[in-house]
Design an enzyme around this catalytic site. Structure first.
Site, PDB file in Angstrom:
ATOM      1  N   ASP A 363      43.132  39.673  35.034  1.00 40.86           N
ATOM      2  CA  ASP A 363      43.974  39.612  36.220  1.00 40.86           C
ATOM      3  C   ASP A 363      44.664  38.246  36.240  1.00 40.86           C
ATOM      4  O   ASP A 363      44.281  37.322  35.535  1.00 40.86           O
ATOM      5  CB  ASP A 363      43.078  39.804  37.454  1.00 40.86           C
ATOM      6  CG  ASP A 363      43.877  39.948  38.725  1.00 40.86           C
ATOM      7  OD1 ASP A 363      45.067  40.267  38.640  1.00 40.86           O
ATOM      8  OD2 ASP A 363      43.300  39.725  39.807  1.00 40.86           O
ATOM      9  N   THR A 365      46.097  36.522  39.522  1.00 39.89           N
ATOM     10  CA  THR A 365      45.764  35.746  40.712  1.00 39.89           C
ATOM     11  C   THR A 365      44.257  35.572  40.836  1.00 39.89           C
ATOM     12  O   THR A 365      43.506  36.543  40.792  1.00 39.89           O
ATOM     13  CB  THR A 365      46.305  36.439  41.967  1.00 39.89           C
ATOM     14  OG1 THR A 365      47.687  36.724  41.767  1.00 39.89           O
ATOM     15  CG2 THR A 365      46.117  35.563  43.181  1.00 39.89           C
ATOM     16  N   ASP A 612      38.648  39.938  40.022  1.00 45.53           N
ATOM     17  CA  ASP A 612      37.890  39.505  41.191  1.00 45.53           C
ATOM     18  C   ASP A 612      38.149  40.377  42.402  1.00 45.53           C
ATOM     19  O   ASP A 612      37.541  40.162  43.447  1.00 45.53           O
ATOM     20  CB  ASP A 612      38.238  38.052  41.542  1.00 45.53           C
ATOM     21  CG  ASP A 612      39.704  37.899  41.915  1.00 45.53           C
ATOM     22  OD1 ASP A 612      40.476  38.846  41.704  1.00 45.53           O
ATOM     23  OD2 ASP A 612      40.079  36.821  42.418  1.00 45.53           O
TER      24      ASP A 612
END
Length: 872
Positions: A363, A365, A612
């Site tokens: 990912d 961000t 996350d």
């Protein structure tokens, strides 16, 4: 009220129980629900107890205490390592220990005590294994406490955090985006609550929840907020029952353990015929010793006793007694080392799995960029007035209102709220008539607000999703995104945000520009993966231009050509080919992330997924190894095998290196122990067929095993090792062990026959000559396996040579091990045969290395034809 982020709400709540179950494809979720109120009477309770009064104020302390006293608690054990009793049983009651125990029982009866020395080695090994695993357990348990779930419950009207085990029946729980449902319950109030139950049911479509609907433990919230009352807790809950079934097997495949178990099975089958052949040949084919040997110190002598001693000596050497132990120690030490760097290994084989990874999907961000953002600019596009010409609300005022109405802001919305407050734009007191929480599938969120000008419908999300490609707002957003900014579009919707078909026609009002900073350690981490031959794919829900900008800043090859995931092929093969050949992807939905990971795996790649957020859960579960950030959503942590508690993407190289150390060292150790097994099988088979006495007593086998493989392998198993992990553990190990073992076995037989001189019963000098041949030959194998050489390896081998020499020349060593070096002819014979064997083993190893290198070069040259190479 979230926005067009690929990352959901982030809070420091911790991981609940496990939830790794099947998933299926799906489509974007329905529009969010309007703000509801608590409705209906309390549903009938389940089998855990009668209905009792309850309110949205939650239980009182007295009610909680009463339920704890009556056992109506969420008594699900924390997911952790094995218990102390399980560790002791697992290290004591093993197949190898059972074999050794039987062989020791034979020696205990026939004597002498020196021949039972191998049992002491097993006892020491077992104790070391228990101690190391207990250390690993202590490390894991400490980290598990840090990572443990702390859901929010309502008690006496106040919201507090408690451990998952402290929840009681009838508890009122609060959940928001990214939270996992930890107990079964009935929804009491919601604000656009959408729950993903794919880990339980396989249905990927998020389910819109309303008051009175049920929620199941193991599902997770993808949008909105809500409250529910716990109706089933502990082992009565749905996910707890599934987790109890799932806990019976490992969810991560370990090639090391499966390969070692397969080898041990083969060895077990070989023990019986070889042992039987030896006993038969010693007793009935003329190989037995004289019947009038003296009996002393409780020792039993005679043909049967000597035949059994020979059999025990052979079988003890055939059993790779240290292999399982050193494998467990290597994994345990790996857990301890990673634990010191705040990396929680939730499944031990994950260390091995990550070392084999050749693709990392990450990912953007919160992984490559910092979690926090800053409001840089609000660019007014002039589209605020409505169709009736009512006075326009300024974009800053609207953004402040949206931020103030969001019950569960994520980092982007938190940055907007902080930026508005800093600029002097306080949130106006506009009533909220409808809310649409952010969804990774929708890429927008919104609210209907009652302003002084009337009801207004505002949305905040991705410009390229909310407008057409030729819209100036989308073009400007793309331009800003290409500079590395996160850009959101503030627009007026044509209908209430909770209406069917929302948002309808939209009018762009402003572009919201957020600054995001790349992590300082991200570039060195990507450089490390490039050096190790690991491809990195950035898979994000952000605009493709923004993803490409971050990739370019990190010097990721191919990032200059980012791909919009909406343009990827729809068929699985086409998708997999495109994903394998590109490196930066934007506008990726959770389902698309999962499909991309699945496509790479279908093409034979070993994939690690890092993330996350709740939008990463499906991909984390689909990947070979899921790696979650410690501050990420509880849902993402619950399905990951590794959790980086300090949120440091830079910890991954350390995990990879630790995995490679484990794999490389265990492969070395396995080669040593299996060489011992093969030369013993060769020696025992030939001796049995020739009908001569077996050349060793068990004490001799213990000495050879200790100085050549046993002691050195313990140090080699814990040494640094940066070899690349490759599949084919069993084949590669046997390719070294079988030729080396056969040569060593033939060398031992040759020496034995030469020193016997036609006799059938050896004397101590004969046995010593064979010991010298085997020790010299196998120490050379140790040197070949131990490359590359460093000072401590030279000292280690030199120490073993010194120890062996000391035992052979000192009276105590000669007496204890029944050795005799008084005949120089026999000693030189043993050394000469060993020299020939060393040359043969070296030639075989050099030829094998060259053939292996050639095959690898041919495989590498053929790879582009079968799978496109990464661009850039």
């Amino acid at each position: 009220m979230p926005e067009s982020s690929d990352r959901p709400s982030e809070r420091p709540s911790d991981r609940p129980g496990d939830g790794r179950h099947g998933t299926d494809g799906g489509s974007p979720p329905p529009p969010a629900a309007s703000v509801p109120t608590l409705t209906g009477d309390r549903p009938d309770d389940g089998p855990q107890g009668p209905a009792e009064p309850w309110t949205e104020q939650g239980l009182t302390r007295a009610a909680v205490a009463e339920r704890i006293a009556s056992g109506r608690t969420n008594d699900v054990p924390v997911r952790a390592s094995r218990s102390v009793a399980q560790i002791v049983r697992g290290n004591v009651f093993t197949r190898i220990n059972a074999m050794i125990a039987v062989l020791f029982a034979i020696i205990a009866v026939i004597g002498p005590v020196q021949d039972g020395l191998f049992a002491m080695v097993i006892l020491i090994n077992t104790l070391i294994g228990i101690v190391q695993e207990l250390r690993a357990k202590r490390t894991l348990d400490k980290l598990a406490i840090v990572n443990a779930a702390r859901p929010r419950v309502v008690r006496d009207g106040a919201t507090v955090r408690v451990a998952a085990q402290e929840i009681v029946l009838d508890e009122i729980l609060e959940v928001g985006t990214g939270d996992q449902i930890v107990v079964d319950g009935v929804v009491t109030s919601v604000s656009g609550l959408e729950v993903d139950e794919s880990l339980l049911t396989g249905e990927a479509d998020p389910v819109l929840k309303r008051p009175g609907d049920t929620v199941m433990s193991g599902s997770f919230v993808v949008a909105g907020t809500g409250r529910f009352r716990a109706t089933k807790v502990g082992r009565h809950a749905y996910a707890a029952r599934l987790a109890e079934e799932a806990s019976r097997f490992s969810l991560v495949r370990s090639e090391l353990r499966s390969g070692i178990n397969r080898i041990l099975t083969w060895i077990t089958y070989a023990l019986f015929p070889i042992g039987g052949l030896l006993v038969y040949s010693q007793l009935f084919l003329g190989g037995q010793v004289a019947l009038d040997e003296p009996v002393a110190g409780g020792q039993i002598s005679g043909p049967l006793a000597d035949a059994l001693r020979g059999m025990v000596a052979a079988l003890v050497s055939m059993i790779p007694e240290g292999l399982i132990l050193l494998t467990s120690i290597a994994f345990a030490v790996g857990v301890i080392r990673l634990g010191r760097h705040r990396c929680l290994v939730q499944e031990l084989p994950a260390i091995e799995g990550l070392a084999r990874v050749d693709v990392v999907c990450t990912d953007k961000t919160g992984t490559l960029t910092e979690a926090g953002m800053r409001l840089a600019e609000i660019r007014d596009l002039g589209g605020a007035p409505d169709g009736n010409g009512a006075p326009a609300s300024s974009p800053a005022l609207v953004l402040a209102a949206l931020a103030g109405s969001d019950p569960d802001p994520n980092p982007s919305m938190a940055a907007i709220a902080q930026g508005c407050a800093t600029s002097g734009a306080p949130a106006p007191d506009w009533p909220v008539t409808a809310l649409a929480p952010f969804s990774s599938a929708r890429k927008w969120s919104g609210a209907s607000l009652r302003t002084p000008a009337g009801e207004e419908h505002w949305i905040l999300g991705a410009a390229d999703v909310l407008t057409s490609d030729d819209d100036p707002a989308a073009a400007e957003a793309a331009r800003l995104g290409a500079q590395g900014h996160r850009v959101l579009l503030l627009a007026r919707a044509g209908a209430r945000v909770d209406a069917e078909g929302a948002p309808g026609p939209v009018r762009p009002v402003a572009l919201v520009v957020l600054d995001q900073r790349v992590r300082e350690d991200a570039a060195p981490t990507l450089d490390y993966f490039a050096e190790q031959g690991v491809d990195v794919k950035i898979v994000s829900g952000d605009h493709a231009a923004s993803v490409g900008a971050v990739g370019r800043e990190l010097r990721l090859p191919g990032a200059e050509r980012p791909v919009d995931a909406r343009d990827l092929p729809g068929d699985a093969d086409g998708l997999a080919r495109e994903v394998e050949s590109r490196s930066a992807f934007g506008r990726v939905t959770p389902e698309r992330k999962r499909d991309m990971v699945r496509g790479l795996r279908d093409r034979g790649r070993t994939v690690a997924m890092t993330g996350d957020g709740v939008n990463d859960v499906l991909a984390l579960k689909e990947a070979d190894i899921g790696v979650a950030m410690g501050s990420g959503s509880p849902a993402s942590r619950s399905v990951a095998q590794l959790v980086l508690l300090d949120d440091r993407f830079a910890a991954l190289p350390r995990v990879v290196a630790e995995g490679r150390r484990v794999i490389g060292n265990i492969e070395r150790v396995a080669s040593l122990f299996l060489t011992k097994t093969v030369y013993t099988m060769t020696l025992a088979t030939i001796v049995g067929l020739l009908a001569v006495a077996y050349p060793f007593f068990p004490r001799h086998a213990t000495l050879i095993n200790a100085v050549t493989f046993g002691i050195p392998s313990f140090f080699l198993a814990l040494a640094p090792n940066t070899d690349l992990a490759r599949p084919g553990f069993v084949g590669r190990t046997l390719r070294l062990a079988i030729p080396s073992g056969v040569v060593a076995g033939l060398a031992a037989v040759t020496t034995y026959l030469l020193v016997l001189g036609g006799r059938t019963v050896p004397d101590p000098a004969d046995r010593t000559a064979v010991v010298i041949t085997l020790c010299a030959t196998t120490l050379w194998v140790l040197l070949l396996v131990a490359k590359p050489y460093v000072w401590w390896k030279v000292v280690l081998v030199g120490s073993m040579v010194g120890l062996l020499t000391t035992i052979m020349v000192t009276p105590l060593g000669q007496w204890f091990f029944d050795l005799d070096v008084s005949d120089p002819t026999k000693v030189l014979t043993g050394l000469a045969v060993a020299g020939v064997a060393i040359v043969a083993i070296t030639v075989i190893r050099v030829v094998d290395d060259r053939m292996t290198a050639k095959a690898r070069r041919e495989a590498d040259s053929d790879e582009p034809a079968s799978s496109p190479a990464p661009t850039g």
